[in-house]
Design a protein around this motif. Structure first.
Motif, PDB file in Angstrom:
ATOM      1  N   PHE A   8     -13.345  47.901  42.166  1.00  0.00           N
ATOM      2  CA  PHE A   8     -14.118  47.755  40.931  1.00  0.00           C
ATOM      3  C   PHE A   8     -15.575  48.145  41.121  1.00  0.00           C
ATOM      4  O   PHE A   8     -16.184  47.851  42.152  1.00  0.00           O
ATOM      5  N   ASP A   9     -16.118  48.807  40.120  1.00  0.00           N
ATOM      6  CA  ASP A   9     -17.554  49.087  40.081  1.00  0.00           C
ATOM      7  C   ASP A   9     -17.998  49.110  38.626  1.00  0.00           C
ATOM      8  O   ASP A   9     -17.182  49.329  37.713  1.00  0.00           O
ATOM      9  N   TYR A  32      -8.603  52.007  40.577  1.00  0.00           N
ATOM     10  CA  TYR A  32     -10.046  51.940  40.409  1.00  0.00           C
ATOM     11  C   TYR A  32     -10.383  51.630  38.958  1.00  0.00           C
ATOM     12  O   TYR A  32      -9.824  52.233  38.034  1.00  0.00           O
ATOM     13  N   LEU A  33     -11.302  50.700  38.759  1.00  0.00           N
ATOM     14  CA  LEU A  33     -11.765  50.349  37.416  1.00  0.00           C
ATOM     15  C   LEU A  33     -13.278  50.483  37.361  1.00  0.00           C
ATOM     16  O   LEU A  33     -14.004  49.800  38.087  1.00  0.00           O
ATOM     17  N   GLY A  34     -13.747  51.378  36.494  1.00  0.00           N
ATOM     18  CA  GLY A  34     -15.176  51.531  36.257  1.00  0.00           C
ATOM     19  C   GLY A  34     -15.543  50.983  34.888  1.00  0.00           C
ATOM     20  O   GLY A  34     -14.992  51.431  33.875  1.00  0.00           O
ATOM     21  N   ASP A  35     -16.453  50.020  34.860  1.00  0.00           N
ATOM     22  CA  ASP A  35     -16.874  49.427  33.580  1.00  0.00           C
ATOM     23  C   ASP A  35     -18.027  50.257  33.001  1.00  0.00           C
ATOM     24  O   ASP A  35     -19.124  49.753  32.746  1.00  0.00           O
ATOM     25  N   ASN A  36     -17.749  51.520  32.754  1.00  0.00           N
ATOM     26  CA  ASN A  36     -18.784  52.457  32.342  1.00  0.00           C
ATOM     27  C   ASN A  36     -19.394  52.135  30.982  1.00  0.00           C
ATOM     28  O   ASN A  36     -20.546  52.489  30.719  1.00  0.00           O
ATOM     29  N   ALA A  37     -18.641  51.461  30.130  1.00  0.00           N
ATOM     30  CA  ALA A  37     -19.164  51.139  28.797  1.00  0.00           C
ATOM     31  C   ALA A  37     -20.295  50.126  28.863  1.00  0.00           C
ATOM     32  O   ALA A  37     -21.107  50.046  27.932  1.00  0.00           O
TER      33      ALA A  37
END
Length: 281
Positions: A8-9, A32-37
């Protein structure tokens, strides 16, 4: 059932860590999880980072992960301890080794780095280059003290570096000024500093410019290789967790923002083309 290792990032930087983990441990499945929002996490409060990180960790658990790596220094600094000590025991009783349920673990990137950083310095003085949130947390000061009590640690927040990387300006001449500025500032704190830690997963993309701005002979450490090596060691020492991680060599990617935008930028960090899916939180 796929039980990947979750990574996670808050955005893209964790892909530099995932890249090194995959090189070291290619047999495992990864999600992989990107909390780009909701990026960036750095300027946000401890409570906000904690809530966002917990939400993403829970989703990774719901997707079958038994082990999650917070490949984000801000999340590791502001959220990891609460998640480990408060949430895992209450939300997932199997996280208790005394339980018969499936084990779950959450690890960060700060501790693996601080366990070894003292071995790189000859002078006993190291500099930590990080985001404002990581510097304010003083997590590196606290953790390094546990392993290398005689090491002197200096910190410098570099708020412009992540935007430079995420906007594709990291390799342009305009980035030189901001890199040199912060390298000069941290080195001005002590003439003994001989080791610089890049305590943000975006910073490896600025490595060439940081090396050029620092004196010859300065050791510059990126976290990816260190975290990958320590993860390999962790899996050997925790066979109950290791045996739950599936090994099909699959790589899956999720983003809370636009998959098209994520895929375009992710290649820069991961070094390969990726194809992500959108996750609505």
């Amino acid at each position: 059932m796929l039980q990947p290792i979750g990574v996670f990032d808050s955005g893209y930087g964790g892909l530099t860590v995932l890249r090194e983990i995959v090189r070291t441990l290619p047999q495992y499945d990864y999600l992989y999880l990107g909390d780009n929002a909701r990026t960036p996490y750095g300027p946000r409060s401890f409570e906000t980072v904690y809530q966002y990180t917990l939400e993403c960790v829970r989703h990774l658990f719901d997707r079958g992960c038994r082990l999650v790596i917070l490949a984000c220094n801000t999340a590791s600094a502001k959220a990891l301890r609460n998640i480990q000590q408060l949430d895992l025991p209450s939300l997932y009783p199997g996280a208790d080794p005394a339980s018969d349920g499936p084990e779950r673990r959450v690890l960060g990137v700060i501790r693996p780095t601080t366990e070894v950083i003292g071995t790189y310095s000859r002078t006993g003085a190291v500099g930590v280059l990080a985001t404002q949130g990581t510097v304010a947390s003083e997590s590196y000061l606290v953790e390094i003290e546990k392993f290398f009590s005689k090491l002197t640690v200096y910190q410098e927040a570099c708020p412009m570096w992540v935007p430079l990387v995420e906007n594709g300006e990291h390799d342009k001449p305009g980035a030189d000024y901001f890199v040199q500025q912060h390298v000069n500032r941290i080195l001005a704190q002590s003439a003994d500093i001989d080791t610089l830690l890049l305590a943000c997963t975006h910073y490896p993309l600025l490595l060439a410019k940081i090396a050029a701005a620092a004196p010859a002979g300065t050791t510059i450490l990126s976290q990816g290789c260190i975290v990958a090596d320590r993860l390999a060691d962790y899996l050997v020492r925790h066979p109950a967790i290791e045996q739950q991680c599936t090994k099909n060599g699959q790589r899956l990617f999720l983003t809370t923002d636009s998959p098209t935008d994520f895929d375009r930028k992710a290649t820069l960090f991961y070094g390969e083309t990726v194809q992500s899916a959108h996750l609505a939180l």
